[in-house]
Design an enzyme around this catalytic site. Sequence first.
Site, mmCIF file in Angstrom:
data_model
loop_
_atom_site.group_PDB
_atom_site.id
_atom_site.type_symbol
_atom_site.label_atom_id
_atom_site.label_comp_id
_atom_site.label_asym_id
_atom_site.label_seq_id
_atom_site.Cartn_x
_atom_site.Cartn_y
_atom_site.Cartn_z
ATOM 1 N N GLU A 114 10.193 7.363 0.554
ATOM 2 C CA GLU A 114 11.518 6.737 0.705
ATOM 3 C C GLU A 114 11.606 5.579 -0.298
ATOM 4 O O GLU A 114 12.650 5.320 -0.860
ATOM 5 C CB GLU A 114 11.686 6.233 2.141
ATOM 6 C CG GLU A 114 13.086 5.744 2.465
ATOM 7 C CD GLU A 114 13.171 5.087 3.835
ATOM 8 O OE1 GLU A 114 12.158 4.978 4.542
ATOM 9 O OE2 GLU A 114 14.296 4.675 4.172
ATOM 10 N N ARG A 121 -1.256 4.494 8.716
ATOM 11 C CA ARG A 121 -0.835 4.416 10.125
ATOM 12 C C ARG A 121 -1.092 5.712 10.879
ATOM 13 O O ARG A 121 -1.133 5.733 12.107
ATOM 14 C CB ARG A 121 0.627 3.981 10.217
ATOM 15 C CG ARG A 121 0.744 2.465 10.097
ATOM 16 C CD ARG A 121 2.155 2.012 9.902
ATOM 17 N NE ARG A 121 2.476 1.888 8.490
ATOM 18 C CZ ARG A 121 3.702 1.829 8.000
ATOM 19 N NH1 ARG A 121 4.733 1.891 8.801
ATOM 20 N NH2 ARG A 121 3.889 1.713 6.700
HETATM 21 P P1 AMP Z 1 8.012 9.699 4.354
HETATM 22 O O1 AMP Z 1 6.980 10.300 3.454
HETATM 23 O O2 AMP Z 1 9.237 9.322 3.604
HETATM 24 O O3 AMP Z 1 8.323 10.576 5.550
HETATM 25 O O4 AMP Z 1 7.437 8.317 4.889
HETATM 26 C C1 AMP Z 1 6.117 8.282 5.193
HETATM 27 C C2 AMP Z 1 5.525 6.985 5.644
HETATM 28 O O5 AMP Z 1 6.123 5.830 5.068
HETATM 29 C C3 AMP Z 1 5.689 6.862 7.124
HETATM 30 O O6 AMP Z 1 4.587 7.472 7.746
HETATM 31 C C4 AMP Z 1 5.710 5.385 7.352
HETATM 32 O O7 AMP Z 1 4.404 4.915 7.540
HETATM 33 C C5 AMP Z 1 6.286 4.826 6.059
HETATM 34 N N1 AMP Z 1 7.725 4.564 6.170
HETATM 35 C C6 AMP Z 1 8.723 5.177 5.498
HETATM 36 N N2 AMP Z 1 9.918 4.674 5.812
HETATM 37 C C7 AMP Z 1 9.681 3.715 6.742
HETATM 38 C C8 AMP Z 1 10.518 2.833 7.487
HETATM 39 N N3 AMP Z 1 11.855 2.827 7.344
HETATM 40 N N4 AMP Z 1 9.925 2.000 8.383
HETATM 41 C C9 AMP Z 1 8.584 2.000 8.539
HETATM 42 N N5 AMP Z 1 7.737 2.794 7.869
HETATM 43 C C10 AMP Z 1 8.272 3.650 6.972
#
Ligand code: AMP
Length: 170
Positions: A95, A58
Site C-alpha cells: 500500500e 506482525r
Molecule cells: P498489503 O500487502 O498491502 O496487504 O499490506 C501488508 C502489510 O502491511 C500488513 O500485513 C500490515 O502489516 C501492513 N499494513 C498495510 N496497510 C496498513 C494499514 N493501513 N495499517 C496498518 N498496517 C498496514
Amino acid sequence: MDYSKYIKNVPDFPVEGIQFKDITPLIGNGKAFKACIDEFSDFAREKKATKIVGPDARGFIVGAPVAYALELPFIPIRKPGKLPRDTFDYDYDLEYGSNSLSMHKDAIEQGDRVIITDDLLATGGTLEATIKLVEEAGGQVVGLTFIIELLELKGRERVGKYPIKVLLKY
Ligand code: AMP
C-alpha cells in the site's frame, strides 16, 4: 469479543493519506489477544492445517501462538537477506512502497496444508507473495487469517479462492 475497541486508527502514518490500524492495544490486552489467537487456532484446526506460515513481522506475532496452540510448525516468511539457507524469493508492491519476501526452500513439503496468518489484509500484495512462496514449495494453502481487512483496498479479490477468517473489517 468486540475487538474494535482495541484497534487505534492513526491518520497519516507512516505517510500522508494512510489510515494506519495500530494493533498494539489488542496484543497489549491479554484477554483480547488470547481470544484472537483462539479464533485463529479453531479455524486452523477446522482446516486440518499441518503448518502455520506468517510474514515478517506482525505475522510472527499472530502466527507463532497459533502454531504453539496446535503443536504445529511455524514457518517465518522474512525480508531478504535474513534467512541463512537456500530460499524462494518473491517481489511485490505494498500500500506504501515495495518489498521482497523469502522463505526457506525446505520449510514446506509437498502435501503440507498451510494456514497463512497476518495482522492486516490491505492490498493483498504481502499475502499474494506469501501464497506464491508456499505454492512454489508444493504446499496447499487451506486458509488465511487476519485480525483486520481493509475492504477498500480489495486485497481479497487478489486471492479470492481461499477460505478467509477475518475478525474486523474497515
Ligand atoms: P498489503 O500487502 O498491502 O496487504 O499490506 C501488508 C502489510 O502491511 C500488513 O500485513 C500490515 O502489516 C501492513 N499494513 C498495510 N496497510 C496498513 C494499514 N493501513 N495499517 C496498518 N498496517 C498496514
